[in-house]
Scaffold this motif. Sequence first.
Motif, PDB file in Angstrom:
ATOM      1  N   ALA A 294      -0.014  12.918  67.765  1.00  0.00           N
ATOM      2  CA  ALA A 294      -0.515  14.431  67.830  1.00  0.00           C
ATOM      3  C   ALA A 294      -1.039  14.712  66.535  1.00  0.00           C
ATOM      4  O   ALA A 294      -0.931  14.363  65.420  1.00  0.00           O
ATOM      5  CB  ALA A 294       0.561  15.497  68.238  1.00  0.00           C
ATOM      6  N   LYS A 310      -0.361  19.056  67.745  1.00  0.00           N
ATOM      7  CA  LYS A 310      -1.075  19.654  68.960  1.00  0.00           C
ATOM      8  C   LYS A 310      -1.637  18.378  69.721  1.00  0.00           C
ATOM      9  O   LYS A 310      -2.028  17.351  69.378  1.00  0.00           O
ATOM     10  CB  LYS A 310      -2.446  20.094  68.177  1.00  0.00           C
ATOM     11  CG  LYS A 310      -3.647  20.720  69.354  1.00  0.00           C
ATOM     12  CD  LYS A 310      -4.559  21.354  68.500  1.00  0.00           C
ATOM     13  CE  LYS A 310      -5.935  21.554  69.689  1.00  0.00           C
ATOM     14  NZ  LYS A 310      -6.862  22.138  68.848  1.00  0.00           N
ATOM     15  N   SER A 320       2.346  20.136  72.769  1.00  0.00           N
ATOM     16  CA  SER A 320       2.177  21.055  71.795  1.00  0.00           C
ATOM     17  C   SER A 320       3.321  21.534  71.437  1.00  0.00           C
ATOM     18  O   SER A 320       4.155  22.223  72.160  1.00  0.00           O
ATOM     19  CB  SER A 320       0.955  21.921  72.007  1.00  0.00           C
ATOM     20  OG  SER A 320      -0.096  21.276  72.243  1.00  0.00           O
ATOM     21  N   GLY A 343      -1.766  25.416  71.574  1.00  0.00           N
ATOM     22  CA  GLY A 343      -2.676  24.510  71.186  1.00  0.00           C
ATOM     23  C   GLY A 343      -2.775  24.867  69.398  1.00  0.00           C
ATOM     24  O   GLY A 343      -3.843  25.176  69.100  1.00  0.00           O
TER      25      GLY A 343
END
Length: 421
Positions: A294, A310, A320, A343
């Motif tokens: 991520a 995210k 997330s 997000g």
Amino acid sequence: MKNFVFLFCAIALSVFVSCDDDGPYQDYQVARPILQDAITFKAEAVSVTEPVPVVSSGKIYAYGNYIFLNDVNKGFHVIDNQNPSSPESIAFIKLEGNNDISIKDDKIYADSYGDLVIFNISDINNISIAGRIENAIYNNGVWATDVEYPQADFYELGDIDYDRDIVIGWEVVTERRSVEEYESRYNCDGCVVDSLESFNDSPQPSTGQGGSLARFKIIGNYLYVVDYSDINIFDITDVEDVQVLDDVQVAWDIETIYNQGDILFIGGSQGMYIYGIENPEKPKFISEFRHGTACDPVVVDGGYAYVTLKGGNFCGNTESGLYVIDISNLENPELKVIYPMDGPNGLGIKDDTLFVCDGDSGLKVYDKTNAPNLTLINTFENIVAYDVIPLPSSLLMIGDRTLYQYEYVDNDIKLLSTLQL
């Protein structure tokens, strides 16, 4: 039998395929790069102009009474913020291939296609170039940022000298190629097409302040820059003779850098990496905190690190969230709490307040007095939040080509001004 072969070729011709001794052929689109000398190109890619509209807003940086806003891969905008209620864009520093800056003693250190470029801003109305160190950050070849890859069946790069050549465009022609060659183009080892795809993804201080998404960080007389896998280290004691020191390898896909005293916290797509800089020229590995793939900026305050992960798109498949990590024992960081996010991007800290940019869900404000347990105290909705910089008396936030400034009022923050970019 001969009549059968003739008939086959006749039919193939009707669909633009021809027969030859070594198999069927067809017309394909072949793209070849148009090159320019790198020295000439880089000289033309730097200038200072009047203010221009922002194309794609990136990271922000605060220095004294000025805000510097990155326009992704194009340069950065200079904003006069002497009156935070009415900020004014005053100049644009064109610097192609730029994504990050850091400032100390009126000198801007910026990246440009892997070069380190230094500007003198002691006279903000007469900004000048103070130096350029080629390939100081990385050397993966240079491609003009406003050149789009054409639709083509084959890409032929030829013999590009990545130290001397710049790709400024493409020539696409129709050529006869074998169908077998076309069908096998993705099965080769180190194909040209594969390489193409992988190539593409306040008080007056002496040192300015960037956001949590920054790849540049000045600490004392040293500039630390994270590229895709290494910490690049520069001794900037003498701006006229910047020393390029040995890189320190960290991990693949590192993204951000933050420090608390002489400890570096490196955010990466696979985890958070902790390094000590008691010897500032040789960061020493302490530990790491691994997580799923991520995007991963990090800020630190006291015994806790706050990391936004995210997922989705190019960032990865991890869900997330905001991770609160106990770092009281630097050699053994421990996850304490995960707060779901939609997000998240950048984040910042001022005293006991944590600010989290949650993308389309806006700016979220938390009380972290009882960390690792956080209390949501405010949400600014109907805005896109990308990154924040908490200053002594105000908060800067960038999102969707708009600069927001908030003022601290008692235990809350209120919108002070917006600047459409």
